[in-house]
Scaffold this active site. Sequence first.
Site, PDB file in Angstrom:
ATOM      1  CE1 TYR A  56      -0.604  57.310 -15.908  1.00  0.00           C
ATOM      2  CE2 TYR A  56      -0.614  55.105 -16.805  1.00  0.00           C
ATOM      3  CZ  TYR A  56      -0.755  56.467 -16.974  1.00  0.00           C
ATOM      4  OH  TYR A  56      -1.057  56.966 -18.217  1.00  0.00           O
TER       5      TYR A  56
HETATM    6  N1  LIG Z   1      -0.766  59.811 -21.716  1.00  0.00           N
HETATM    7  C1  LIG Z   1      -1.692  60.214 -20.886  1.00  0.00           C
HETATM    8  O1  LIG Z   1      -1.700  61.376 -20.440  1.00  0.00           O
HETATM    9  C2  LIG Z   1      -2.752  59.252 -20.463  1.00  0.00           C
HETATM   10  C3  LIG Z   1      -3.903  59.710 -19.799  1.00  0.00           C
HETATM   11  C4  LIG Z   1      -4.878  58.775 -19.450  1.00  0.00           C
HETATM   12  C5  LIG Z   1      -4.711  57.427 -19.766  1.00  0.00           C
HETATM   13  N2  LIG Z   1      -3.558  57.015 -20.376  1.00  0.00           N
HETATM   14  C6  LIG Z   1      -3.353  55.581 -20.726  1.00  0.00           C
HETATM   15  O2  LIG Z   1      -4.529  55.079 -21.324  1.00  0.00           O
HETATM   16  C7  LIG Z   1      -4.977  53.943 -20.597  1.00  0.00           C
HETATM   17  C8  LIG Z   1      -6.469  53.820 -20.691  1.00  0.00           C
HETATM   18  O3  LIG Z   1      -7.084  54.991 -20.157  1.00  0.00           O
HETATM   19  P1  LIG Z   1      -8.563  54.911 -19.646  1.00  0.00           P
HETATM   20  O4  LIG Z   1      -8.650  53.891 -18.570  1.00  0.00           O
HETATM   21  O5  LIG Z   1      -9.013  56.287 -19.354  1.00  0.00           O
HETATM   22  O6  LIG Z   1      -9.255  54.361 -20.970  1.00  0.00           O
HETATM   23  P2  LIG Z   1     -10.722  54.099 -21.463  1.00  0.00           P
HETATM   24  O7  LIG Z   1     -10.596  52.847 -22.256  1.00  0.00           O
HETATM   25  O8  LIG Z   1     -11.271  55.314 -22.097  1.00  0.00           O
HETATM   26  O9  LIG Z   1     -11.598  53.817 -20.139  1.00  0.00           O
HETATM   27  C9  LIG Z   1     -11.431  52.632 -19.412  1.00  0.00           C
HETATM   28  C10 LIG Z   1     -12.485  52.561 -18.329  1.00  0.00           C
HETATM   29  O10 LIG Z   1     -13.780  52.450 -18.903  1.00  0.00           O
HETATM   30  C11 LIG Z   1     -14.554  51.493 -18.188  1.00  0.00           C
HETATM   31  N3  LIG Z   1     -14.743  50.357 -19.110  1.00  0.00           N
HETATM   32  C12 LIG Z   1     -13.817  49.853 -19.971  1.00  0.00           C
HETATM   33  N4  LIG Z   1     -14.351  48.868 -20.713  1.00  0.00           N
HETATM   34  C13 LIG Z   1     -15.615  48.737 -20.319  1.00  0.00           C
HETATM   35  C14 LIG Z   1     -16.669  47.881 -20.727  1.00  0.00           C
HETATM   36  N5  LIG Z   1     -16.480  46.983 -21.681  1.00  0.00           N
HETATM   37  N6  LIG Z   1     -17.872  47.999 -20.120  1.00  0.00           N
HETATM   38  C15 LIG Z   1     -18.075  48.911 -19.155  1.00  0.00           C
HETATM   39  N7  LIG Z   1     -17.112  49.775 -18.720  1.00  0.00           N
HETATM   40  C16 LIG Z   1     -15.889  49.684 -19.301  1.00  0.00           C
HETATM   41  C17 LIG Z   1     -13.749  51.123 -16.947  1.00  0.00           C
HETATM   42  O11 LIG Z   1     -14.018  52.100 -15.948  1.00  0.00           O
HETATM   43  P3  LIG Z   1     -15.123  51.930 -14.791  1.00  0.00           P
HETATM   44  O12 LIG Z   1     -15.495  50.479 -14.675  1.00  0.00           O
HETATM   45  O13 LIG Z   1     -14.458  52.462 -13.589  1.00  0.00           O
HETATM   46  O14 LIG Z   1     -16.279  52.794 -15.217  1.00  0.00           O
HETATM   47  C18 LIG Z   1     -12.323  51.348 -17.451  1.00  0.00           C
HETATM   48  O15 LIG Z   1     -11.394  51.584 -16.415  1.00  0.00           O
HETATM   49  C19 LIG Z   1      -4.440  54.157 -19.172  1.00  0.00           C
HETATM   50  O16 LIG Z   1      -4.372  52.981 -18.412  1.00  0.00           O
HETATM   51  C20 LIG Z   1      -3.069  54.705 -19.497  1.00  0.00           C
HETATM   52  O17 LIG Z   1      -2.202  53.655 -19.847  1.00  0.00           O
HETATM   53  C21 LIG Z   1      -2.592  57.900 -20.738  1.00  0.00           C
END
Ligand SMILES: NC(=O)c1ccc[n+]([C@@H]2O[C@H](COP(=O)([O-])OP(=O)(O)OC[C@H]3O[C@@H](n4cnc5c(N)ncnc54)[C@H](OP(=O)(O)O)[C@@H]3O)[C@@H](O)[C@H]2O)c1
Length: 341
Positions: free
Chosen positions: A62
């Site tokens: 990351y």
């Molecule tokens: N193992 C793997 O291969 C893998 C892959 C991906 C992620 N991960 C892990 O999972 C974690 C979370 O992934 P993710 O960020 O994709 O998760 P997610 O919870 O699906 O999406 C988070 C994103 O959604 C938006 N958001 C979140 N809450 C919100 C709300 N209340 N209102 C409006 N928009 C909101 C924001 O993006 P915007 O504001 O930019 O729209 C935020 O960055 C990562 O940080 C990492 O630790 C692991």
Amino acid sequence: MEYRQLGQSGLKVSVLSFGAGTFGGGNEFFRAWGHTDVEGARRQVDICLEAGVNLFDTADVYSNGLSEEVLGKAVAGKRHQLLISTKATFRLGDGPNDVGSSRHHLVSSVENSLRRLGTDYVDIYHMHGFDATTPVEETLYTLDTLVKSGKIRYIACSNFSGWHLMKSLAVSDRYGWSRYVGHQVYYSLIGRDYEWELMPLALDQKVGALVWSPLGWGRLTGKLRRGAPAPAVSRLPKTAQYGPPVNDEFLYKVVDAVDEVAAETGKSVSQIALNWLLQRPTVSTLIFGARDEEQLRQNLGAVGWTLSAGQVAKLDAASQVTRAYPYWHQAQFTERTPLPV
Ligand SMILES: NC(=O)c1ccc[n+]([C@@H]2O[C@H](COP(=O)([O-])OP(=O)(O)OC[C@H]3O[C@@H](n4cnc5c(N)ncnc54)[C@H](OP(=O)(O)O)[C@@H]3O)[C@@H](O)[C@H]2O)c1
């Protein structure tokens, strides 16, 4: 906050975990995802701790290590109050051995992660993906040695197929080595493939799911709706193509159902998407993301209440898709292969 056992381990994790993919913003892709600095990260960590979140997830790749560095600085002085999860396997450097789950790469990856995180142990160490070119025995013996040395405490994998995980568990069992206690998987209301193979396996083998992108890579947040303009501030325009693929019409159908439940409950789209996942078997924790404190606080409101059975059924029906083979076939003979959910 509710705490659940991570698989068959003795470790208790909060059902909501914080994903630090937004920390750092070290390259173009990650800058679009988020660029929370150390000061902002400290505040977000404190908000999480106050709400009872005890697990923070990052990875060596990351922002090319910057996410680990920012997280390490943000938790300085509070390390004993929380759990850190990080990962290795994907390429980080140009050399032939700067990738994979070989002994060579893992031993140096752990040392580098510990240095960047400013800690002398990692609570949950993940293989970020399967390395089909390294013997499974080499990977697991190395991980077992790292557990025995105290540098890592529990091991987990991520993005494995059923056979990758089952073969790994069998090898650990054969030699009495540490076993993967968790599988970090993509699972959301707009991506339920996890239920077909990996969930029955997790139930059978007692492997806890650490769900990544529980908001469908940020799509289940109220910012994408049929006929609505594209969101002004979001990582989606720049990163959607690298995340889980989803058909627009299917997304809108699911969001319509979530909106109906939102109107009934007074909860937000993201809170409903998270609460639905918390009721699924095998789920130990949801690793959600947040660009800012407002999103973070809203997502923390996904616990402390429960969707009704009727609301869950409505969301299940809207998010159901045709299964791939052999799962559609097995679904016709559930007397001896019951569906996990
Ligand atoms: N193992 C793997 O291969 C893998 C892959 C991906 C992620 N991960 C892990 O999972 C974690 C979370 O992934 P993710 O960020 O994709 O998760 P997610 O919870 O699906 O999406 C988070 C994103 O959604 C938006 N958001 C979140 N809450 C919100 C709300 N209340 N209102 C409006 N928009 C909101 C924001 O993006 P915007 O504001 O930019 O729209 C935020 O960055 C990562 O940080 C990492 O630790 C692991």
